[in-house]
Design a protein around this motif. Structure first.
Motif, short mmCIF file in Angstrom:
data_model
loop_
_atom_site.label_atom_id
_atom_site.label_comp_id
_atom_site.label_asym_id
_atom_site.label_seq_id
_atom_site.Cartn_x
_atom_site.Cartn_y
_atom_site.Cartn_z
N LYS A 154 25.04 0.63 0.44
CA LYS A 154 24.47 -0.71 0.35
C LYS A 154 24.63 -1.49 1.65
CE LYS A 154 25.15 -0.83 -4.58
NZ LYS A 154 26.06 -1.17 -5.63
N CYS A 155 24.95 -0.78 2.75
CA CYS A 155 25.09 -1.43 4.06
C CYS A 155 23.71 -1.70 4.66
CB CYS A 155 25.89 -0.54 5.02
SG CYS A 155 27.65 -0.58 4.74
N ILE A 156 23.62 -2.85 5.32
CA ILE A 156 22.39 -3.23 6.00
C ILE A 156 22.66 -3.49 7.48
CG2 ILE A 156 20.53 -4.94 6.08
CD1 ILE A 156 21.21 -5.53 3.10
N SER A 157 23.74 -4.20 7.77
CA SER A 157 24.02 -4.65 9.14
C SER A 157 24.86 -3.63 9.91
CB SER A 157 24.74 -5.99 9.13
OG SER A 157 26.06 -5.81 8.65
N ASP B 102 27.58 -4.37 11.46
CA ASP B 102 28.99 -4.63 11.15
C ASP B 102 29.46 -3.77 9.99
OD1 ASP B 102 29.29 -6.47 13.16
OD2 ASP B 102 29.46 -8.22 11.85
N CYS B 103 28.64 -3.66 8.97
CA CYS B 103 28.99 -2.87 7.79
C CYS B 103 29.09 -1.38 8.15
CB CYS B 103 27.96 -3.10 6.69
SG CYS B 103 28.39 -2.37 5.10
N TYR B 104 28.13 -0.89 8.93
CA TYR B 104 28.18 0.51 9.36
C TYR B 104 29.37 0.78 10.27
CZ TYR B 104 23.66 1.54 7.27
OH TYR B 104 22.64 1.74 6.38
N LEU B 105 29.72 -0.18 11.12
CA LEU B 105 30.89 -0.04 11.98
C LEU B 105 32.16 0.06 11.15
CD1 LEU B 105 32.25 0.00 14.76
CD2 LEU B 105 32.16 -2.50 14.75
N LEU B 106 32.28 -0.77 10.12
CA LEU B 106 33.44 -0.72 9.23
C LEU B 106 33.51 0.63 8.52
CD1 LEU B 106 35.87 -1.99 7.86
CD2 LEU B 106 34.30 -3.13 6.28
N ALA B 107 32.37 1.14 8.07
CA ALA B 107 32.34 2.46 7.42
C ALA B 107 32.77 3.55 8.40
CB ALA B 107 30.94 2.75 6.88
N ASP B 108 32.31 3.47 9.65
CA ASP B 108 32.70 4.45 10.67
C ASP B 108 34.20 4.42 10.93
OD1 ASP B 108 30.13 5.36 10.95
OD2 ASP B 108 29.71 4.19 12.77
N VAL B 109 34.77 3.22 11.02
CA VAL B 109 36.21 3.09 11.26
C VAL B 109 37.00 3.69 10.10
CG1 VAL B 109 38.10 1.41 11.45
CG2 VAL B 109 36.03 1.13 12.82
N LEU B 110 36.60 3.39 8.86
CA LEU B 110 37.30 3.95 7.70
C LEU B 110 37.18 5.47 7.67
CD1 LEU B 110 36.36 1.34 4.96
CD2 LEU B 110 38.60 1.68 6.01
N GLY C 101 26.12 -8.80 1.22
CA GLY C 101 25.39 -9.97 0.76
C GLY C 101 25.55 -10.99 1.85
N LYS C 102 26.16 -12.12 1.49
CA LYS C 102 26.49 -13.11 2.50
C LYS C 102 27.62 -12.59 3.39
CE LYS C 102 27.22 -18.06 2.80
NZ LYS C 102 27.49 -19.28 2.05
#
Length: 180
Positions: A114-117, A119-127, A148-149
């Motif tokens: 459910k990632c769009i941005s 930032d979200c993909y970067l967080l997923a990569d770090v995890l 979302g927001k």
């Protein structure tokens, strides 16, 4: 996997938050910060054969940011900051009536469908980078990233029930600077 601690003078809410985080991540070792410097934390992580350090900072008694450092051994012991997670808010497991406690977490998976941005993909990569040896198709915990927001980070147990805290991440700031 990693050493988790707080800023120097932590509030009870922040200490409870790191206890929740240490419970949902495999291989997390929680420690009291006290007067320890980042170098002292790096030595403690090295002695315990941990590769990452997670430091939770606070503002007015609430978790405000999470800094993730990598411990590099060559040349000399030093820390490199990987990322800062700026938090909008957190909900502790004790504050969520739908949440349960979980013990003995060995494996996890990161669901970033459910990632769009970026930032979200970067967080997923770090995890995925931190837990690459613990990633499994049949995990004990699934880390769900929803956008979302804010980027909402939720932890889901084997039976589909929420476990641990819920994080609202405002921004993910990539870094690469050497700290010590």
């Amino acid at each position: 996997m990693f050493l988790i601690t707080t800023s120097r003078r932590s509030s009870p809410r922040v200490r409870s938050f790191i206890k929740d985080l240490a419970g949902v991540f495999p291989g997390a070792l929680r420690t009291q910060r006290g007067h320890k410097t980042l170098r002292d934390l790096a030595i403690e992580a090295y002695v315990n054969k941990l590769k990452y350090i997670v430091v939770v900072s606070e503002l007015y008694g609430n978790p405000r940011s999470i800094s993730i450092y990598e411990v590099l051994e060559e040349p000399g012991l030093r820390l490199v900051k990987i990322v800062d997670l700026l938090l909008k808010g957190v909900k502790l497991s004790r504050e969520n009536p739908l949440s349960a406690r979980i013990f003995g977490v060995e494996t996890l998976n990161v669901d970033y469908s459910k990632c769009i941005s970026s930032d979200c993909y970067l967080l997923a990569d770090v995890l995925n980078r931190i837990f690459q040896s613990k990633i499994s198709e049949n995990p004990d915990i699934t880390v769900i990233l929803e956008e979302g927001k804010y980027i909402e980070v939720k932890f889901q147990g084997v039976h589909g029930k929420l476990v641990g805290p819920i994080l609202k991440v405002l921004r993910v700031v990539k870094s690469g600077e050497i700290e010590t």
